[in-house]
Design a protein around this motif. Structure first.
Motif, mmCIF file in Angstrom:
data_model
loop_
_atom_site.group_PDB
_atom_site.id
_atom_site.type_symbol
_atom_site.label_atom_id
_atom_site.label_comp_id
_atom_site.label_asym_id
_atom_site.label_seq_id
_atom_site.Cartn_x
_atom_site.Cartn_y
_atom_site.Cartn_z
ATOM 1 N N ARG A 1 59.239 40.670 21.537
ATOM 2 C CA ARG A 1 58.168 40.806 22.634
ATOM 3 C C ARG A 1 58.216 42.369 22.843
ATOM 4 N NH1 ARG A 1 60.343 36.249 25.860
ATOM 5 N NH2 ARG A 1 60.116 34.276 24.848
ATOM 6 N N GLY A 2 56.868 42.780 23.000
ATOM 7 C CA GLY A 2 56.638 44.179 23.554
ATOM 8 C C GLY A 2 56.836 45.269 22.325
ATOM 9 N N LYS A 3 56.597 44.726 21.132
ATOM 10 C CA LYS A 3 56.629 45.621 20.133
ATOM 11 C C LYS A 3 55.120 45.524 19.453
ATOM 12 C CE LYS A 3 61.423 44.412 19.320
ATOM 13 N NZ LYS A 3 62.168 45.461 19.145
ATOM 14 N N GLY A 4 54.358 44.763 20.008
ATOM 15 C CA GLY A 4 52.791 44.819 19.318
ATOM 16 C C GLY A 4 52.579 44.014 18.078
ATOM 17 N N ILE A 5 53.693 43.120 18.088
ATOM 18 C CA ILE A 5 53.283 41.987 17.311
ATOM 19 C C ILE A 5 52.379 40.973 17.653
ATOM 20 C CG2 ILE A 5 54.621 39.823 16.026
ATOM 21 C CD1 ILE A 5 57.172 41.778 16.557
#
Length: 185
Positions: free
Chosen positions: A104-108
């Motif tokens: 999460r929080g990686k733009g995926i």
């Protein structure tokens, strides 16, 4: 021919297949991350039979496109689903889940939202794609807004979050909104 696989930075989004069922269960439901249960409004524990039955039924439904999100090593880290498709009205519901905190929080998730949005309008020729998001998930709401979804309403105090009431926010994007977005307007 319909495109149903996308890749970016080693990550893959593709349609779920029957032979994914064991990995889907083992990699994501043993145990299910408590934050996933909270943000999606589902229960915290599922039996293997419940997950397997749901998965195998879901991949056969004609009103659903069930995509898996895989990391560069091929591990299932999430899902994105266009479901409840009404072919006459050309509308559908959308949902997404990133199962693992490290992903999460990686733009995926934002990428998956955009891929599914484009698939819904470009390939399925839908007129409307809708979703709902809980008010205690502002990160998801921001991702939907960036992808062109608009707030359409709020079901006030419609859900419980850790003993407190919270809102259920209704959002949607229409095909004309999508066209303007894709044309850079």
């Amino acid at each position: 021919m319909m495109k149903t696989t996308w890749q970016k930075d080693g990550f893959t989004i593709r349609l779920a297949k029957a032979n994914d069922v064991d990995d889907y269960y083992l990699q994501n439901y043993c145990p299910l991350d408590k934050e996933v249960a909270r943000l999606t409004g589902c229960k915290e524990e599922f039996t293997k039979e419940e997950v397997t039955s749901f998965f195998l039924k879901a991949i056969k439904e004609t009103d659903r496109y069930f995509f898996l999100i895989l990391d560069p090593a091929g591990k299932i880290i999430g899902e994105s689903v266009i479901n409840e498709i009404d072919w006459d009205l050309r509308r559908a519901n959308f949902r997404i889940c990133i199962f693992h905190p490290a992903a999460r929080g990686k733009g995926i998730g934002s990428w998956a939202v955009e891929v599914n949005r484009d698939f819904a309008f470009d390939q399925l020729q839908l007129h409307r794609l809708e979703l709902d998001v809980f008010s205690f998930n502002p990160r998801a709401e921001k991702a939907y807004l960036r992808a062109g979804f608009k707030r359409e309403g709020v079901l006030r105090d419609a859900v419980l979050d850790q003993g407190r009431y919270a809102d259920d926010i209704l959002m949607a994007i229409l095909e004309d909104d999508w066209r303007r977005l894709k044309n850079g307007e």
